[in-house]
Design a protein around this motif. Structure first.
Motif, PDB file in Angstrom:
ATOM      1  N   ALA A 227     -28.842 -35.788   3.089  1.00 27.02           N
ATOM      2  CA  ALA A 227     -28.340 -37.047   2.506  1.00 27.02           C
ATOM      3  C   ALA A 227     -28.070 -36.786   1.034  1.00 27.02           C
ATOM      4  CB  ALA A 227     -29.355 -38.170   2.687  1.00 27.02           C
ATOM      5  N   ALA A 228     -26.822 -37.001   0.587  1.00 31.62           N
ATOM      6  CA  ALA A 228     -26.384 -36.564  -0.741  1.00 31.62           C
ATOM      7  C   ALA A 228     -27.218 -37.172  -1.872  1.00 31.62           C
ATOM      8  CB  ALA A 228     -24.901 -36.881  -0.933  1.00 31.62           C
ATOM      9  N   HIS A 229     -27.433 -38.483  -1.853  1.00 30.47           N
ATOM     10  CA  HIS A 229     -28.157 -39.102  -2.956  1.00 30.47           C
ATOM     11  C   HIS A 229     -29.646 -38.761  -2.910  1.00 30.47           C
ATOM     12  CE1 HIS A 229     -24.402 -41.363  -3.192  1.00 30.47           C
ATOM     13  NE2 HIS A 229     -24.729 -41.618  -4.441  1.00 30.47           N
ATOM     14  N   ALA A 230     -30.225 -38.735  -1.711  1.00 29.84           N
ATOM     15  CA  ALA A 230     -31.635 -38.379  -1.569  1.00 29.84           C
ATOM     16  C   ALA A 230     -31.875 -36.942  -2.042  1.00 29.84           C
ATOM     17  CB  ALA A 230     -32.085 -38.546  -0.118  1.00 29.84           C
ATOM     18  N   PHE A 231     -30.878 -36.077  -1.859  1.00 30.20           N
ATOM     19  CA  PHE A 231     -30.942 -34.671  -2.257  1.00 30.20           C
ATOM     20  C   PHE A 231     -31.150 -34.564  -3.771  1.00 30.20           C
ATOM     21  CE2 PHE A 231     -29.168 -30.423  -3.014  1.00 30.20           C
ATOM     22  CZ  PHE A 231     -29.528 -29.710  -1.884  1.00 30.20           C
ATOM     23  N   VAL A 232     -30.359 -35.328  -4.535  1.00 31.14           N
ATOM     24  CA  VAL A 232     -30.481 -35.333  -5.994  1.00 31.14           C
ATOM     25  C   VAL A 232     -31.814 -35.957  -6.408  1.00 31.14           C
ATOM     26  CG1 VAL A 232     -29.520 -36.279  -8.131  1.00 31.14           C
ATOM     27  CG2 VAL A 232     -27.983 -35.367  -6.384  1.00 31.14           C
ATOM     28  N   ALA A 233     -32.165 -37.086  -5.762  1.00 30.24           N
ATOM     29  CA  ALA A 233     -33.410 -37.781  -6.107  1.00 30.24           C
ATOM     30  C   ALA A 233     -34.622 -36.878  -5.859  1.00 30.24           C
ATOM     31  CB  ALA A 233     -33.533 -39.076  -5.305  1.00 30.24           C
ATOM     32  N   ALA A 234     -34.571 -36.103  -4.762  1.00 33.82           N
ATOM     33  CA  ALA A 234     -35.680 -35.209  -4.419  1.00 33.82           C
ATOM     34  C   ALA A 234     -35.852 -34.122  -5.484  1.00 33.82           C
ATOM     35  CB  ALA A 234     -35.432 -34.578  -3.050  1.00 33.82           C
ATOM     36  N   ALA A 235     -34.729 -33.600  -5.986  1.00 31.93           N
ATOM     37  CA  ALA A 235     -34.799 -32.587  -7.046  1.00 31.93           C
ATOM     38  C   ALA A 235     -35.407 -33.187  -8.316  1.00 31.93           C
ATOM     39  CB  ALA A 235     -33.409 -32.021  -7.336  1.00 31.93           C
ATOM     40  N   ALA A 236     -35.045 -34.438  -8.605  1.00 34.97           N
ATOM     41  CA  ALA A 236     -35.505 -35.082  -9.843  1.00 34.97           C
ATOM     42  C   ALA A 236     -37.020 -35.310  -9.847  1.00 34.97           C
ATOM     43  CB  ALA A 236     -34.768 -36.402 -10.055  1.00 34.97           C
ATOM     44  N   VAL A 237     -37.626 -35.509  -8.665  1.00 34.63           N
ATOM     45  CA  VAL A 237     -39.084 -35.691  -8.634  1.00 34.63           C
ATOM     46  C   VAL A 237     -39.807 -34.367  -8.375  1.00 34.63           C
ATOM     47  CG1 VAL A 237     -38.952 -38.115  -7.924  1.00 34.63           C
ATOM     48  CG2 VAL A 237     -39.197 -36.326  -6.190  1.00 34.63           C
ATOM     49  N   GLY A 238     -39.075 -33.246  -8.375  1.00 39.15           N
ATOM     50  CA  GLY A 238     -39.736 -31.937  -8.315  1.00 39.15           C
ATOM     51  C   GLY A 238     -40.017 -31.389  -6.937  1.00 39.15           C
ATOM     52  N   MET A 239     -39.279 -31.869  -5.925  1.00 37.57           N
ATOM     53  CA  MET A 239     -39.497 -31.367  -4.560  1.00 37.57           C
ATOM     54  C   MET A 239     -38.928 -29.965  -4.395  1.00 37.57           C
ATOM     55  SD  MET A 239     -38.478 -33.364  -1.049  1.00 37.57           S
ATOM     56  CE  MET A 239     -38.206 -32.542   0.535  1.00 37.57           C
ATOM     57  N   GLY A 240     -37.830 -29.658  -5.087  1.00 35.95           N
ATOM     58  CA  GLY A 240     -37.234 -28.333  -4.960  1.00 35.95           C
ATOM     59  C   GLY A 240     -36.064 -28.174  -5.910  1.00 35.95           C
ATOM     60  N   TRP A 241     -35.486 -26.971  -5.933  1.00 35.03           N
ATOM     61  CA  TRP A 241     -34.263 -26.750  -6.712  1.00 35.03           C
ATOM     62  C   TRP A 241     -33.094 -26.668  -5.732  1.00 35.03           C
ATOM     63  CZ3 TRP A 241     -30.816 -22.703  -6.204  1.00 35.03           C
ATOM     64  CH2 TRP A 241     -31.237 -21.633  -5.396  1.00 35.03           C
ATOM     65  N   GLY A 242     -31.896 -26.964  -6.220  1.00 32.00           N
ATOM     66  CA  GLY A 242     -30.738 -26.894  -5.339  1.00 32.00           C
ATOM     67  C   GLY A 242     -29.444 -26.915  -6.125  1.00 32.00           C
ATOM     68  N   LEU A 243     -28.323 -26.687  -5.414  1.00 31.86           N
ATOM     69  CA  LEU A 243     -27.000 -26.773  -6.013  1.00 31.86           C
ATOM     70  C   LEU A 243     -26.513 -28.214  -5.870  1.00 31.86           C
ATOM     71  CD1 LEU A 243     -25.158 -24.331  -7.125  1.00 31.86           C
ATOM     72  CD2 LEU A 243     -27.231 -23.685  -5.894  1.00 31.86           C
ATOM     73  N   HIS A 244     -26.244 -28.870  -7.019  1.00 28.49           N
ATOM     74  CA  HIS A 244     -25.819 -30.267  -7.012  1.00 28.49           C
ATOM     75  C   HIS A 244     -24.396 -30.379  -7.557  1.00 28.49           C
ATOM     76  CE1 HIS A 244     -30.028 -31.486  -6.403  1.00 28.49           C
ATOM     77  NE2 HIS A 244     -30.324 -30.530  -7.252  1.00 28.49           N
ATOM     78  N   PRO A 245     -23.580 -31.290  -7.011  1.00 25.69           N
ATOM     79  CA  PRO A 245     -22.266 -31.535  -7.608  1.00 25.69           C
ATOM     80  C   PRO A 245     -22.482 -32.000  -9.056  1.00 25.69           C
ATOM     81  CG  PRO A 245     -22.456 -32.668  -5.506  1.00 25.69           C
ATOM     82  CD  PRO A 245     -23.819 -32.161  -5.850  1.00 25.69           C
ATOM     83  N   GLN A 246     -21.788 -31.357  -9.986  1.00 28.51           N
ATOM     84  CA  GLN A 246     -21.941 -31.713 -11.396  1.00 28.51           C
ATOM     85  C   GLN A 246     -21.760 -33.225 -11.599  1.00 28.51           C
ATOM     86  OE1 GLN A 246     -19.066 -29.863 -14.101  1.00 28.51           O
ATOM     87  NE2 GLN A 246     -20.617 -29.830 -15.715  1.00 28.51           N
ATOM     88  N   ALA A 247     -20.785 -33.802 -10.884  1.00 31.08           N
ATOM     89  CA  ALA A 247     -20.490 -35.231 -11.049  1.00 31.08           C
ATOM     90  C   ALA A 247     -21.674 -36.116 -10.688  1.00 31.08           C
ATOM     91  CB  ALA A 247     -19.283 -35.610 -10.189  1.00 31.08           C
ATOM     92  N   MET A 248     -22.569 -35.629  -9.798  1.00 30.81           N
ATOM     93  CA  MET A 248     -23.692 -36.468  -9.371  1.00 30.81           C
ATOM     94  C   MET A 248     -24.912 -36.350 -10.277  1.00 30.81           C
ATOM     95  SD  MET A 248     -23.682 -36.343  -5.205  1.00 30.81           S
ATOM     96  CE  MET A 248     -24.857 -37.715  -5.035  1.00 30.81           C
ATOM     97  N   ILE A 249     -24.949 -35.327 -11.152  1.00 31.34           N
ATOM     98  CA  ILE A 249     -26.174 -35.128 -11.950  1.00 31.34           C
ATOM     99  C   ILE A 249     -25.901 -35.179 -13.456  1.00 31.34           C
ATOM    100  CG2 ILE A 249     -27.357 -33.832 -10.136  1.00 31.34           C
ATOM    101  CD1 ILE A 249     -26.790 -31.265 -11.803  1.00 31.34           C
ATOM    102  N   GLN A 250     -24.721 -35.650 -13.860  1.00 29.87           N
ATOM    103  CA  GLN A 250     -24.398 -35.766 -15.288  1.00 29.87           C
ATOM    104  C   GLN A 250     -25.499 -36.534 -16.033  1.00 29.87           C
ATOM    105  OE1 GLN A 250     -21.809 -34.202 -16.496  1.00 29.87           O
ATOM    106  NE2 GLN A 250     -19.868 -34.804 -15.553  1.00 29.87           N
TER     107      GLN A 250
END
Lengths: 301, 301
Positions: A227-250
Motif C-alpha cells: 500500500a503506497a501511503h502505508a509504505f511511506v508511513a511505515a518508513a517514517a516510524v522506523g519499520m524499515g528503509w525503502g525506495l520512495h517516490p520523491q514526490a511522496m516524501i518531499q
C-alpha cells in the motif's frame, strides 16, 4: 460477423468474475449465460473461461474481450456522428468500459488526478488494475487492458508506446533507523541486518539500488507492505528503509522524519504509456490527460 | 519429527514465488531446492507446490507453511529463555516472519501506524497481504497468514477472534457531482445513471448501501479503482460517488469538497481480529498494538 450478443456475455463474465453476477448485470438467468458461453466455445473451438472463484479468461477469451472493448469504443464514435444509431433498449447514452493498468506509485501520485479529471467528464467507466510497472505490459499483451503505464518501452503488439519521463525514487528511512542500523555506513554488512520495505514480491527497486551501491547482490531482510501511503508511513516510524517516490516524501525530507540513506543516489525509473491502436477519441482523450500530467510531474530526460 | 530443513525450503519457495529466488535466499542451488520439494512431496504423498509464475502452495502446502511459521514463533520464545540455543550459523538474533492479512481501508487508516510502530521494535518481518474484509478470513482458513483483520466474527479453525469495533463508511460525492446526478433525489432512477466507485469486484459496500436505501437491488454503473487514497481523490474531483471511511474524508466534508449523498445513512462494518492460537509473545504484542489502536479509532458498539 461475430455473435456480439454472446461476446458481450463473455465480457460480462470476465469483468464480474462469475456467471451469477454476469447474469444479474445482463438481466438474464445464469443458465442463459452458461449456454451462451458454451455455444461460443463450441464456435471458437476452445475454452474461453476457466471456471473458478473467480472465473478468469483463457488467452483466447482475453483476446476476444479486448476485441469487444475496442468495438464498444468504435460504437461510441459512431453514436457521436449518427446519434439515431443508438439501440432502442438504451434510454441514456451508454458509458464505455475503459480497462487500464497502472503501477501503484503512479496511481498514488501523478496519475490519479489526471485520470479522475478525465473520467469525471468523459462517458467512460474506468476499470483500473494495479500492478508492478515491470508487469503492466503483460496486461496489454494478454488483451486484458486497452492502455497501461509501464516500464517497458517496446510497444506490445497492436499498441503505440510513448515516453512519459522518469519517476525518481530515493532510498530513505527515519533518522532513528539510520542511527540504529547504518551508524557504520550503508554497506553489504549493515544492509543484511537492516529490515527493508518492499511493496510485494515483484518489487525489485530495493535490490536494484543495493546492487548499484555495493556492486553485488545482497540478500535483504524484508517487510512486505503492498500500500503506497502505508509504505511511506511505515518508513517514517522506523519499520524499515525503502525506495520512495520523491514526490511522496518531499515533506518528510523537509521536516526530517525521513532522511536519504546515501545522498545523491536516486533511482530513476523511466515510464511509458502504451495504448491499443484504435480510432478512439475517448482513448485519445485519456492519453492527452495522462501525457500532460506526466510532462509536468515526471522527470523529463 | 518432521524434516524442518525441507519445510523451511518449502516456506521459502511459497514466500518467494519461485525455485530460483528461494535458492538465492537460502544460498543453495535451484536443483537442490527442487529435490527437497520433490522428496517432501513423496513423503507427504501429494503435491505441495503448483509450479507456475509464481509458484503457489496447494492446500496441504499452505497448511505446512503455517506450521513452519508457528514453529518459528515458538523457537523465538525458546531463544529468549535459553539464549545459547541459537543455532551456530546465525550471528545475530533472527527475525521471525509474521504473515498477516488486512483490508485496504484499515491499512490506509488506523492499522498501518499501529502495525508499523510494533514492527519498528519487534524482531519480526511483517508480510502484509491486502484483501477485502469479507475475504481476509479465507487467508486464515487456508493457513496463508497467522492473523487477520476481517468482517467475519466466527473464529477460523485454530484461531481466536475478538471484536475491534466498527469502521464507519459514508456515501459521498463532490457537490458538482451531486448537483449533476442527484438534483431530483437519490433513488433507483438516479443511481442507475450516476457512476459509482468500487474498490474492486469484491467490494459490495455501494450495493449494500443502495439496497438498504431503495429496498431493492439496483445495477450500478461502476468505475473500478483499487487504491484507498486515489478512491477518495477521484470522488473529490467528481469521477463518481462511493462509500468512504469516515476517517479518510473528515477534512473533505469540512471544507465541502465532498458531501454526503443522504445525511445520516452511515454504513457500519464490524471488524474482528483473528489470530492463530499459539503461545507467542510476538503475536500477542501485535495483537495488543492492533486492539489498542482499534479501540481509540473504530466505533465501539
Amino acid at each position: 460477423m461475430l455473435d456480439y450478443t454472446s461476446l458481450a456475455v463473455l465480457s460480462a463474465v470476465v469483468r464480474e468474475g462469475s456467471f451469477e453476477r454476469a447474469a444479474r448485470t445482463l438481466h438474464v438467468t445464469p443458465s442463459a449465460v452458461s449456454q451462451r458461453i458454451r455455444l461460443l466455445e463450441e464456435f471458437i473451438g476452445g475454452a474461453l473461461i476457466i471456471r473458478g472463484q473467480p472465473c478468469i479468461a483463457t488467452e483466447t477469451g482475453r483476446r476476444l474481450c479486448q476485441h469487444v472493448d475496442q468495438v464498444r469504443l468504435l460504437e461510441y464514435e459512431l453514436q457521436k456522428s449518427v446519434p439515431t444509431v443508438m439501440s432502442s433498449d438504451q434510454e441514456a447514452p451508454s458509458r464505455v468500459p475503459l480497462p487500464i493498468a497502472v503501477n501503484a506509485d503512479s496511481l498514488a501520485t501523478w496519475f490519479a488526478p489526471a485520470m479522475s479529471a478525465f473520467a469525471a467528464t468523459a462517458p467512460v467507466l474506468m476499470d483500473v488494475a494495479v500492478d508492478d510497472q515491470d508487469h503492466t505490459a503483460e496486461w496489454l499483451r494478454t488483451g486484458t487492458v486497452l492502455a497501461a503505464v509501464t516500464s517497458s518501452a517496446q510497444a506490445a503488439s497492436g499498441c503505440n508506446s510513448r515516453s512519459l519521463g522518469a519517476m525518481r525514487y530515493l532510498a530513505a528511512a527515519s533518522p532513528e533507523f539510520i542511527e540504529r542500523y547504518f551508524r557504520k555506513g550503508v554497506n553489504a554488512a549493515s544492509l543484511v541486518q537492516a529490515p527493508s520495505l518492499v511493496f510485494n514480491s515483484k518489487d525489485e527497486l530495493q535490490t536494484r539500488w543495493v546492487r548499484r551501491l555495493c556492486h553485488r547482490h545482497v540478500e535483504l531482510p524484508r517487510h512486505t507492505l503492498p500500500a503506497a501511503h502505508a509504505f511511506v508511513a511505515a518508513a517514517a516510524v522506523g519499520m524499515g528503509w525503502g525506495l520512495h517516490p520523491q514526490a511522496m516524501i518531499q515533506d518528510h525530507l523537509r521536516n526530517g522524519t525521513l532522511v536519504e540513506l546515501v545522498p545523491d543516489t536516486p533511482l530513476d525509473v523511466p515510464l511509458y504509456w502504451q495504448q491499443a491502436r484504435s480510432a478512439s477519441s475517448l482513448l485519445d482523450g485519456l492519453t492527452r490527460a495522462v501525457t500532460n500530467a506526466a510532462s509536468s510531474t515526471l522527470l523529463q530526460l
